[in-house]
Design an enzyme around this catalytic site. Sequence first.
Site, PDB file in Angstrom:
ATOM      1  N   HIS A   1       0.835  -1.205   0.000  1.00 32.65           N
ATOM      2  CA  HIS A   1       0.000   0.000   0.000  1.00 32.65           C
ATOM      3  C   HIS A   1       0.874   1.261   0.000  1.00 32.65           C
ATOM      4  O   HIS A   1       0.711   2.157  -0.840  1.00 32.65           O
ATOM      5  CB  HIS A   1      -0.910  -0.030   1.234  1.00 32.65           C
ATOM      6  CG  HIS A   1      -1.789   1.167   1.386  1.00 32.65           C
ATOM      7  ND1 HIS A   1      -3.095   1.178   0.942  1.00 32.65           N
ATOM      8  CD2 HIS A   1      -1.561   2.397   1.905  1.00 32.65           C
ATOM      9  CE1 HIS A   1      -3.629   2.374   1.197  1.00 32.65           C
ATOM     10  NE2 HIS A   1      -2.713   3.132   1.785  1.00 32.65           N
ATOM     11  N   GLU A   2       1.812   1.322   0.945  1.00 28.64           N
ATOM     12  CA  GLU A   2       2.666   2.512   1.031  1.00 28.64           C
ATOM     13  C   GLU A   2       3.551   2.647  -0.202  1.00 28.64           C
ATOM     14  O   GLU A   2       3.861   3.758  -0.638  1.00 28.64           O
ATOM     15  CB  GLU A   2       3.497   2.496   2.320  1.00 28.64           C
ATOM     16  CG  GLU A   2       2.694   2.432   3.622  1.00 28.64           C
ATOM     17  CD  GLU A   2       1.561   3.450   3.732  1.00 28.64           C
ATOM     18  OE1 GLU A   2       1.636   4.521   3.097  1.00 28.64           O
ATOM     19  OE2 GLU A   2       0.567   3.154   4.441  1.00 28.64           O
TER      20      GLU A   2
ATOM     21  N   HIS B   1       1.707   4.579  -2.800  1.00 28.17           N
ATOM     22  CA  HIS B   1       1.845   6.031  -2.585  1.00 28.17           C
ATOM     23  C   HIS B   1       3.229   6.506  -3.038  1.00 28.17           C
ATOM     24  O   HIS B   1       3.370   7.523  -3.714  1.00 28.17           O
ATOM     25  CB  HIS B   1       1.696   6.359  -1.099  1.00 28.17           C
ATOM     26  CG  HIS B   1       0.290   6.322  -0.571  1.00 28.17           C
ATOM     27  ND1 HIS B   1      -0.716   7.096  -1.102  1.00 28.17           N
ATOM     28  CD2 HIS B   1      -0.262   5.621   0.447  1.00 28.17           C
ATOM     29  CE1 HIS B   1      -1.844   6.879  -0.419  1.00 28.17           C
ATOM     30  NE2 HIS B   1      -1.589   5.981   0.522  1.00 28.17           N
TER      31      HIS B   1
ATOM     32  N   GLU C   1      -4.687   8.017  -2.792  1.00 29.71           N
ATOM     33  CA  GLU C   1      -5.191   6.760  -2.247  1.00 29.71           C
ATOM     34  C   GLU C   1      -5.542   5.778  -3.357  1.00 29.71           C
ATOM     35  O   GLU C   1      -5.426   4.569  -3.190  1.00 29.71           O
ATOM     36  CB  GLU C   1      -6.404   7.032  -1.343  1.00 29.71           C
ATOM     37  CG  GLU C   1      -6.831   5.862  -0.502  1.00 29.71           C
ATOM     38  CD  GLU C   1      -5.823   5.457   0.573  1.00 29.71           C
ATOM     39  OE1 GLU C   1      -4.842   6.200   0.793  1.00 29.71           O
ATOM     40  OE2 GLU C   1      -6.015   4.392   1.178  1.00 29.71           O
TER      41      GLU C   1
END
Lengths: 501, 501
Positions: B264-265, B268, B293
């Site tokens: 997820h990170e 980003h 997001e």
Amino acid sequence: MTKQEALNILLNKVAEILAIGQVHSVFGWDSTTDGGAPVSSFGYRGNAMAFLSGESYKRIVADDTREAFETLEGDATLTAEEAALARGAARSYKLNSAIPKDELEKFIALTTEADNVWRTAKEKSDYASVEPYYAKIFDFSRRVADWRGYENHPYNALLDEYEIGLSVAALDKFFDALRLSIVPLLRKITDSGIQPKKIDGSFPIENQRLLTRELVKTVGFDTSRGRIGETVHPYCMLVNPNDVRIAVAYHEDDLLSGVYSTIHECGHAIYDQNVRADLYKYGMHDMSMGLHESQSRFLENIIGRSRAFAPVLLELLRSQFDSFKKWSADDLYSAVNIAKPSLVRIEADELTYSLHVMVRYEIEKKLVQGEVSTKDLPELWNAMYEEYLGVRPPTHALGALQDSHWAGGAVGYFPTYALGTAYSAQLLHAMEKTVDWQSGVAAGDLSCVIGWLKQNVHQDGSLYMPEEVLQRATGESFNPTYYTSYLSEKFTKLYRVSQFL
Amino acid sequence: MTKQEALNILLNKVAEILAIGQVHSVFGWDSTTDGGAPVSSFGYRGNAMAFLSGESYKRIVADDTREAFETLEGDATLTAEEAALARGAARSYKLNSAIPKDELEKFIALTTEADNVWRTAKEKSDYASVEPYYAKIFDFSRRVADWRGYENHPYNALLDEYEIGLSVAALDKFFDALRLSIVPLLRKITDSGIQPKKIDGSFPIENQRLLTRELVKTVGFDTSRGRIGETVHPYCMLVNPNDVRIAVAYHEDDLLSGVYSTIHECGHAIYDQNVRADLYKYGMHDMSMGLHESQSRFLENIIGRSRAFAPVLLELLRSQFDSFKKWSADDLYSAVNIAKPSLVRIEADELTYSLHVMVRYEIEKKLVQGEVSTKDLPELWNAMYEEYLGVRPPTHALGALQDSHWAGGAVGYFPTYALGTAYSAQLLHAMEKTVDWQSGVAAGDLSCVIGWLKQNVHQDGSLYMPEEVLQRATGESFNPTYYTSYLSEKFTKLYRVSQFL
């Protein structure tokens, strides 16, 4: 402007400068510890550093700042804290206002880049790549001396920045005395043929880390108000009174390097931690470089390399490394005090350390005077090492590239290392009048030492001038004889050589 | 003021704001990763943070800034970059100038302290200690809405800060659609009784660290322009274009938590890393929260939880944990897509995630409206979890204290999580028209995916408005149907339940 208005102006400036100092420190820590920031980002980071320096500068060199400290000058109704606040503001103003703002900004950007180049250059032992930066940095230093003005020698203007009032005349005398005392003693030791047992072997980094955790507690570093990181070149850093950090370095094949650089940085850190927190808002956590170094050397050498500390250290070493089960405290005491000519300052023994500093002092003096060029620096370095220490660096990494100071723009800083070391011996002499420190230390309890230092040196921060601190703590002004006597006695006994030179 | 003067003013402001942003980011990183700064120093740190925020504010809300963007308004000769620079300056000015400077400074100091209190409160599941902070923070949010002005609902003024033009009306509609679609599907899944094989066992942190190193490379995070730290609550942070960081968290008994929060990170981080470096000086690395997001969710769920990625992940897991030798890619695909009601948002599965967001949305809306008080928050929270998800938190740590957002003052942020997730499904639909992503991903090569995202979303940063980015990338404006269809198809197939609800 009233007294109260002037005080408010200065307190507000200090509050902002401290805020900038906090983030500046942390940003530097982030660049250099635990792997560091990506090298590819250093250009962007340089902009941020330059910005922060500019913001500090704007507050230090401001018309209202000047008006405020001029208003307070000579006011007999000021408290000691207020007087020190005004004195500090005046000094910072004078040091900084001499340098044009755009020049300072360019210099900050230059040193940020130079520091980066130096890191790579040191790895590759490539002096040529860093030389153009050194040339610009020393050129800038000469111009700083001109801008500030000086008497007798341009280097004086730079020395004064790190230790108020320090001069070439005083240092020439100091180093002459050391040379006369240490060089022959070192020769006697070398000639004696005595070779104490050395600590050999490989010491896993993970065990050294665990050792550090206990070691720092033993010597009195408060980790609840600090942090330990890992870096290439150890240092101590104040973020704020409740966040004082040490960055340490480990070498698998050199256990003592990690141990003693850690104790050294703890000496700095404990000084910072022990300053009265209420002095922070007056900017009084900004101590003399010489006094600061006296505290790190005190803990590292006078305590850390004392016979009293040997059994304490031995116990700590045994908790991580079985090989020390065969060692006695006497063996360890001798091993941590092996005195011999060497190449690298930060790994030098207690006896020869100041000779390393002397080389840098002589070189800086000549470079600032313009007698030699940065192109000649490595040759000059190597020749002096041969002359004073009897060894010649085989590579620049082990020679003129070993320290970060010049790439960082710190010209005039080195001499405070030797000066502080000499202060520490004078402080020991004073402490011994009232404290039976050897009993405490031998029992693994350093509180009597730290307590005495806190009471007599630490707690007041930079509230008093360095020479005043020394006077209050020892009852006399700086006297290098304590240092030469201390070294002569200790090493004469260790090496069973005659002290009559 | 000429066009060129106006541009120079804005470029200079942005350069200084970016410098402040760099140190601000690093200071935050230093507080929260790898052990963090000493808790006892947080008071001092709060002063530094407040100072930095004030310095940014001074540059954003300045007369010359306003004059500059007003000068450029409607100028048809501006490049896209210049137009976006002026638009960004105008938006920041309007958002910030509405808030009195002293109020903002107090608020920054408050949230710094609140964040600290929240950390301890979460550990002890002690809502009462943090409630007074939440009360002040929501009170401030209401005043922000009043200062800025709003139509229909004060919450709109807060939502707009995180996603331009986002409104209660649009979100009510969006969440209604999700509720109608997901809640019955989740019930069918629960009723089906199907229970895929779970990943059980203990996974040493050190192996998870090694796994992370390979995982981030596989998904495309460039570690030569970034850094990985460890924290409690994972996040991604831009320091500058060559320093984008992810802070991850490991749990010995929950391997997937570490794996998927890391992916997820990375989603980003890759977005930040792929923005054209030349846009940095225009301040165009400041993307829409919803779009940001969408990129993390795209990588985490659409790619990371796809059938195509399962064999790739399996190979990575096997390199660290022998227990996966017994697993098939199908087993793993099912295990990483287990859908069931749960308590903690950041550990929620792909299907139920938006229901967690919906709870926070409803609560924020009521709090900002003043319909309920922060004293009632935990009860409201627990009741909604029971209503929407069918589970009731046994502790506040697993309930209303689980997120850091409110303590950090981020009211109106949560909805962008669900919105971005919905964007990601729309982007998938567009990408599939030209990219055979499943073949690439199954072969362990995500470059076709990252390449498409870079081309269509990443590279332009915030040069275009969010809805424009979506339009350019997908050929149409936001349409949540792609999201509901994607979820229905995927989970209907996985759980072999009917998709006709």
